[in-house]
Each structure stands twice: as C-alpha cells, then as structure tokens.
Design an enzyme around this catalytic site. Sequence first.
Site, short mmCIF file in Angstrom:
data_model
loop_
_atom_site.label_atom_id
_atom_site.label_comp_id
_atom_site.label_asym_id
_atom_site.label_seq_id
_atom_site.Cartn_x
_atom_site.Cartn_y
_atom_site.Cartn_z
N THR A 236 0.99 -1.29 -0.07
CA THR A 236 0.05 0.21 0.11
C THR A 236 0.84 1.39 0.01
OG1 THR A 236 -1.69 -1.19 1.38
CG2 THR A 236 -1.72 1.35 1.36
N THR B 89 1.92 -5.06 3.96
CA THR B 89 1.39 -5.35 5.50
C THR B 89 0.96 -6.86 5.70
OG1 THR B 89 -0.48 -4.29 5.45
CG2 THR B 89 1.24 -2.94 6.48
#
EC number: 3.5.1.1
Length: 369
Positions: free
Chosen positions: A15, A92
């Site tokens: 991201t 993540t």
Amino acid sequence: MTARAKIFIVYAGGTIGMRKTPTGYRPEPGYLQHLLDQIPHFADAELPAFVIEEFDPLLDSSDMNPGHWLRIADMIRRNYAAYDGFLVIHGTDTMSFTAAALSFMLEDLAKPVLLTGSQVPLEELRNDAQHNLLTSLLILGRHHARLSEVMVFFANRLFRGNRTSKVSVDSFDAFASPNYPPLGRVGIDIKINWDLILPARARTPALDMLEIVELGSATVGAFRLFPGLKPSMLEAVLAPPVQGVVIECFGAGNAPTSDAAFMSVLEAATARGVVVVAVTQPTRGSANLSIYRTGRMLLDVGVVSGFDMTTEAALAKLFYLFEKGFSPTRVKRLMQQSLVGELTVPSELALAGEQDTLPWTVADREGAT
Ligand code: ASP
C-alpha cells in the site's frame, strides 16, 4: 566526523507506494521514488544516504510466495558488501511471513534488515507511510553498527521480525509481537532496548558476504483446530507429500484428544515422518504440551511443542529446516529450540535434553527470553 551510512532499499510493493486508480489502489513503477523526491525531509543530511531498487512487478503482498522471499534475499546479497543496512518496503498483509522467512534464510547476517510498510499510501494527505519510512531510515542510519537481525518497524515500535503478526487492518498500529517485548519504542526520542537485541552470531560472519538459504521446496502447512473438526479433514492436511504442519491448538496446546480417530490420524502422520508442531490459538502465551493431559497425549503421538512461536515463524522455520535436508527427528528437536530468537523455551525445560546448536544460530541473551 563519521561517514554517512548507506542504506539499500528493496521496494517489493504494498500500500505504501500505491496510487489511487478508478479500479482501486495499485502499485505503479517509479511512483514511490517520485513521491519521495517531492518531500524535502527525505533529502535531509540527518538521514542515511539510500538507493531504492524496485520489484518488477511491484506486488500486493498477498501475492508473495517463497520465490519472492528469495528475490528479496538475493537483492540484499548482491548489495551486501556496499551498504550498511537494508530496508525492505513491503505490503503489510504478509510482512510477518517474509520477516520470519528472512530471519532464517539470511544465515550469516551481520547487518540490519528492517521491514516496513504502511496502512495508508504516501500519496494520501493523512498517512502513516512518511513516519514509518523516515523512522526506519533513521534507526538504520543511527544504529546499523549494533543491529544484525531481521526486524519490523511499524507505527511506534521496533520488533524482532520473527515475533510479529499483523493484528489490525484499520489501525496504524497494525503489528504486534505478542510474546516478546518490542526491541525499541519511538516517541519524541528513538529508544532501543539494547538488552533485547540479538547478540552476534555464533559463527563470526563476514561483512562483505552473505549466505542465503533458498526456501520453498519443502511441502509444509498450517492448520487451525476447531470444535467439530472431522478427522478426515486433518488426514487430508497431513497427507503425503506433506513434510511438516503447524497446528494451531486450543489454549496451552490442547486438542480433542478423546477423539480416537483424530489421534490415530496424528499418530499415523508422525510415524510416516511428518513433523507436527503445536502452537497456540490465543495470540499470547505458549503451547507447552507437557502441561495438560491432552497436551501430553499429543506428545505421546509424536507432536512437538512450538511454545510461543507465531504461526508465521513456525511455518517459515519448517520450510527452512526441511530445506537444510535435516531428518524429521532433527527437525523436531530444532523446532523446540530458539535459532534466531523466534521462541522462548519455558525455563523448566531449558536445561533438559540435549541442545542441538547450529553453527550460524544466535545464542540467547541471558535473561532476555
Ligand atoms: N494488501 C496490501 C499488501 O499487503 C496491504 C498493505 O500493504 O497494507 O500489499
């Protein structure tokens, strides 16, 4: 004046560097570097000098597999001699798996490897990307000479990588290290708890060469127990060519041991040489099979305690130990010992039984685990 540290950044995706498109956030080549070039702080002389090499293609980390772990390790190896430390920018979702895998793969590590990412992309006005990146670079720049392990930095904490799990999809505080204290905390100051940092490796590694072990050829897996589990499902999970399975047990390492069919599936698998490792479903605590009667019954059919390892670490460790070509008996023994700080052996068991140290493992710091 000491020379400015040099950090090599592997940008794998995630991201942090994604761009908003009509079909959702997606990584775009060169975009992270383009954004960083516009933020004066990243050119500050207080930061170490850094270069970024990107994955092609950049990945959402949910697409990562052991081949990508190897690509990261290989990028670190190729640049090992020329840099003081390594930052891996990573999505993540599977960051904890990659951190755990790298902690075993980079056998001779004598320099720091730090993974970070973010919950909100750097292009957004309110984001956690800038803080995570800047602070990771500062930690590596200031402390590279005293750190030689694989770590994760996220929000305000520095963690041992193989102790982490992603615990939140919407908080900036997305990672936890449930069974080991943070190696460092970041507030107004950056404070490292030096007592918790892994000491140097047993075998003195070179600063210009890195040995890596490729993972991925072993067939290993993880499975969560649940009330109502049909033994036939477990049988499928343990079926050949599977070599090792992490079983997420109830509580301190408990399972439906009064179910004879369940037990005979386990016993048949361990008799074939499948290594079955128990870890605990509750985020905190240790699966120690010697505590409860049900745990002891698991020991009797050949299951071993994974103690307080995360599933991510236990899985990466199975990949690693089978990759080394060790026998199931040796894999079982090593699964119950700390190789690179991934588990805490309960004190009553610490001195029992023979220790099987490997030349490249890191001795526990007394009192730290
Ligand atoms: N799906 C993204 C990834 O893991 C999530 C993130 O980076 O936060 O690549």
